[in-house]
Design a protein around this motif. Structure first.
Motif, mmCIF file in Angstrom:
data_model
loop_
_atom_site.group_PDB
_atom_site.id
_atom_site.type_symbol
_atom_site.label_atom_id
_atom_site.label_comp_id
_atom_site.label_asym_id
_atom_site.label_seq_id
_atom_site.Cartn_x
_atom_site.Cartn_y
_atom_site.Cartn_z
ATOM 1 N N PRO A 22 -2.633 -0.735 -4.056
ATOM 2 C CA PRO A 22 -2.813 -2.180 -3.858
ATOM 3 C C PRO A 22 -3.620 -2.885 -4.941
ATOM 4 O O PRO A 22 -4.773 -2.537 -5.198
ATOM 5 C CB PRO A 22 -3.503 -2.250 -2.492
ATOM 6 C CG PRO A 22 -2.932 -1.091 -1.752
ATOM 7 C CD PRO A 22 -2.813 -0.005 -2.790
ATOM 8 N N ILE A 23 -2.964 -3.855 -5.570
ATOM 9 C CA ILE A 23 -3.637 -4.652 -6.591
ATOM 10 C C ILE A 23 -4.237 -5.915 -5.982
ATOM 11 O O ILE A 23 -4.975 -6.637 -6.640
ATOM 12 C CB ILE A 23 -2.679 -5.028 -7.742
ATOM 13 C CG1 ILE A 23 -1.531 -5.917 -7.245
ATOM 14 C CG2 ILE A 23 -2.122 -3.778 -8.419
ATOM 15 C CD1 ILE A 23 -0.672 -6.504 -8.351
ATOM 16 N N LEU A 46 5.174 -14.063 -1.970
ATOM 17 C CA LEU A 46 4.539 -12.936 -2.638
ATOM 18 C C LEU A 46 5.310 -12.528 -3.886
ATOM 19 O O LEU A 46 4.704 -12.146 -4.894
ATOM 20 C CB LEU A 46 4.420 -11.750 -1.667
ATOM 21 C CG LEU A 46 3.631 -10.534 -2.161
ATOM 22 C CD1 LEU A 46 2.274 -10.936 -2.734
ATOM 23 C CD2 LEU A 46 3.464 -9.515 -1.047
ATOM 24 N N ARG A 47 6.620 -12.616 -3.845
ATOM 25 C CA ARG A 47 7.414 -12.308 -5.044
ATOM 26 C C ARG A 47 7.064 -13.284 -6.175
ATOM 27 O O ARG A 47 6.906 -12.879 -7.335
ATOM 28 C CB ARG A 47 8.904 -12.371 -4.730
ATOM 29 C CG ARG A 47 9.804 -12.062 -5.928
ATOM 30 C CD ARG A 47 11.265 -11.929 -5.496
ATOM 31 N NE ARG A 47 12.113 -11.613 -6.632
ATOM 32 C CZ ARG A 47 12.959 -12.468 -7.211
ATOM 33 N NH1 ARG A 47 13.092 -13.708 -6.743
ATOM 34 N NH2 ARG A 47 13.682 -12.102 -8.248
ATOM 35 N N SER A 48 6.932 -14.554 -5.840
ATOM 36 C CA SER A 48 6.565 -15.551 -6.845
ATOM 37 C C SER A 48 5.165 -15.287 -7.388
ATOM 38 O O SER A 48 4.911 -15.422 -8.593
ATOM 39 C CB SER A 48 6.635 -16.960 -6.241
ATOM 40 O OG SER A 48 7.951 -17.269 -5.830
ATOM 41 N N LEU A 99 7.723 -6.916 -11.483
ATOM 42 C CA LEU A 99 6.845 -6.345 -10.457
ATOM 43 C C LEU A 99 7.521 -6.541 -9.112
ATOM 44 O O LEU A 99 8.038 -7.618 -8.829
ATOM 45 C CB LEU A 99 5.476 -7.035 -10.444
ATOM 46 C CG LEU A 99 4.571 -6.877 -11.661
ATOM 47 C CD1 LEU A 99 3.228 -7.561 -11.411
ATOM 48 C CD2 LEU A 99 4.360 -5.418 -12.017
ATOM 49 N N TRP A 100 7.505 -5.526 -8.275
ATOM 50 C CA TRP A 100 8.210 -5.614 -7.004
ATOM 51 C C TRP A 100 7.525 -4.735 -5.970
ATOM 52 O O TRP A 100 6.753 -3.826 -6.286
ATOM 53 C CB TRP A 100 9.670 -5.179 -7.156
ATOM 54 C CG TRP A 100 9.900 -4.099 -8.171
ATOM 55 C CD1 TRP A 100 10.154 -4.265 -9.514
ATOM 56 C CD2 TRP A 100 9.848 -2.676 -7.960
ATOM 57 N NE1 TRP A 100 10.278 -3.033 -10.131
ATOM 58 C CE2 TRP A 100 10.088 -2.039 -9.211
ATOM 59 C CE3 TRP A 100 9.638 -1.871 -6.833
ATOM 60 C CZ2 TRP A 100 10.123 -0.657 -9.355
ATOM 61 C CZ3 TRP A 100 9.663 -0.490 -6.975
ATOM 62 C CH2 TRP A 100 9.916 0.104 -8.225
ATOM 63 N N LEU A 101 7.787 -5.032 -4.697
ATOM 64 C CA LEU A 101 7.334 -4.185 -3.604
ATOM 65 C C LEU A 101 8.391 -3.118 -3.343
ATOM 66 O O LEU A 101 9.576 -3.340 -3.556
ATOM 67 C CB LEU A 101 7.129 -5.015 -2.338
ATOM 68 C CG LEU A 101 6.188 -6.224 -2.434
ATOM 69 C CD1 LEU A 101 6.128 -6.933 -1.083
ATOM 70 C CD2 LEU A 101 4.802 -5.803 -2.884
ATOM 71 N N SER A 120 -1.939 -8.261 3.852
ATOM 72 C CA SER A 120 -1.745 -6.816 3.767
ATOM 73 C C SER A 120 -1.764 -6.411 2.302
ATOM 74 O O SER A 120 -1.656 -7.246 1.403
ATOM 75 C CB SER A 120 -0.420 -6.418 4.427
ATOM 76 O OG SER A 120 -0.338 -5.011 4.609
ATOM 77 N N GLY A 121 -1.893 -5.121 2.058
ATOM 78 C CA GLY A 121 -1.988 -4.619 0.699
ATOM 79 C C GLY A 121 -0.730 -4.869 -0.108
ATOM 80 O O GLY A 121 0.389 -4.787 0.410
ATOM 81 N N VAL A 122 -0.931 -5.167 -1.375
ATOM 82 C CA VAL A 122 0.187 -5.427 -2.296
ATOM 83 C C VAL A 122 0.315 -4.211 -3.224
ATOM 84 O O VAL A 122 -0.322 -4.140 -4.278
ATOM 85 C CB VAL A 122 -0.045 -6.717 -3.109
ATOM 86 C CG1 VAL A 122 1.152 -6.994 -4.006
ATOM 87 C CG2 VAL A 122 -0.290 -7.892 -2.177
ATOM 88 N N THR A 123 1.107 -3.240 -2.793
ATOM 89 C CA THR A 123 1.371 -2.045 -3.595
ATOM 90 C C THR A 123 2.627 -2.312 -4.400
ATOM 91 O O THR A 123 3.695 -2.549 -3.828
ATOM 92 C CB THR A 123 1.574 -0.821 -2.692
ATOM 93 O OG1 THR A 123 0.370 -0.583 -1.967
ATOM 94 C CG2 THR A 123 1.931 0.407 -3.501
#
Length: 317
Positions: free
Chosen positions: A130-131, A151-153, A197-199, A309-312
């Motif tokens: 997670p960043i 979140l994608r943006s 960058l993506w989930l 929530s965490g952004v991994t």
């Protein structure tokens, strides 16, 4: 009696000797350089990249290794290059972020993603623990799925800005498959996006997912309003194949035996987002969930799109 022309003959002999010496010197030089052309005087010599430990490469050097892996004529040869340079699935190193935090960076795949420009495969796929901790959307909805998410943006702008500049410049955009509708059972809802960058999706982490049929069975029944849930599992499984790192760690849709999914942010365990939207609604009006990994590392739960929530993140070189 003097001989005319003797001086000319002497000069010719000297000239011939010089030619022979020059040819001999050239031959010696050719032998010593194995026939390779000599560099121009003052021109810098290109040095071959020296293999190092994964965490010792500068970002530009790691990008160079990834490029060699990508350009290999086969997966086997690409893996051989990775091995030569000390890079393997599961290799891990710290990643210092621009906000002063440090996360971990792990190799999760080799030659596993298609470049967005259609030029072939990327060399390395990496996961940054997670960043950040953020909501998926500012509004309580999963409409539009990953493609339309806030979140994608954020990842494309502020999220990218957290990475070291040299690393960010080396990232290769790739194609990701996701249900970009939200609530649906239609396989046609799974479409491509091009992302730097993506989930991760649920299937990229867990492999084959059977969450709906495990809970509700494979036959419609009165309790579920005669709903056939199999298409929902099928939809989830269209979002990409499981990465080798998670497969090797034994991660499944219901198990994380080695704790590969137990990640922290700021020293505390945290849940973290999948890019996978929860595709079913029971009563209508509750199209507002995305799947998550639980803070304990359990592979499946859901969270409101507005919850933090965490952004991994995943990205490729």
């Amino acid at each position: 009696m003097s001989r005319r022309g003797g001086g000319c003959l002497t000069a010719a002999a000297v000239a011939l000797s010089l030619v022979v010496l020059a040819l001999a010197a050239g031959l010696v030089c050719l032998v010593l350089t194995n026939g390779a052309p000599t560099a121009e005087v003052g021109a810098p010599l290109e040095e071959e990249l020296v293999p190092k430990a994964f965490d010792e490469y500068a970002w530009g050097e790691l990008s160079e290794v990834a490029a060699m892996i990508s350009s290999a004529p086969s997966d086997e040869e690409g893996r051989a290059i990775a091995e030569k340079y000390g890079v393997s699935v599961g290799s891990v190193r710290p990643l210092a972020l621009d906000d002063g935090r440090t996360c971990s960076l792990t190799v999760v795949g080799i030659r596993a993603d298609e470049r967005a420009d259609g030029s072939g495969v990327s060399g390395l796929t990496l996961m940054a623990s997670p960043i950040s901790v953020r909501a998926m959307n500012e509004e309580e909805t999963n409409a539009g799925g990953w493609e339309s998410s806030d979140l994608r943006s954020w990842l494309a702008a502020e999220g990218m800005g957290l990475l070291p500049g040299e690393l960010a410049e080396a990232i290769v955009p790739v194609r990701k498959l996701t249900n970009n509708v939200g609530v649906t059972s239609d396989a046609a809802s799974v479409t491509e996006t091009d992302d730097s960058l993506w989930l991760f999706s649920a299937s990229e982490v867990c492999g084959t997912v059977t969450w709906f049929t495990d809970e509700y069975g494979v036959e419609p029944n009165a309790h579920t309003g005669y709903v056939d849930f199999a298409p929902y599992d099928a939809l989830l499984n269209l979002e990409g194949e499981q990465y080798e790192y998670f497969s090797a760690a034994g991660v499944s849709a219901s198990s994380d035996p080695q704790g590969a999914l137990r990640l922290t942010y700021g020293g505390s365990e945290t849940s973290w987002w999948y890019r996978t939207a929860y595709p079913f609604t029971y009563v209508g009006g509750d199209e507002c969930y995305f799947y998550q990994v639980m803070a304990s590392g359990y592979p499946s739960t859901t969270g409101l799109a507005t919850s933090a929530s965490g952004v991994t993140v995943g990205f490729c070189l």
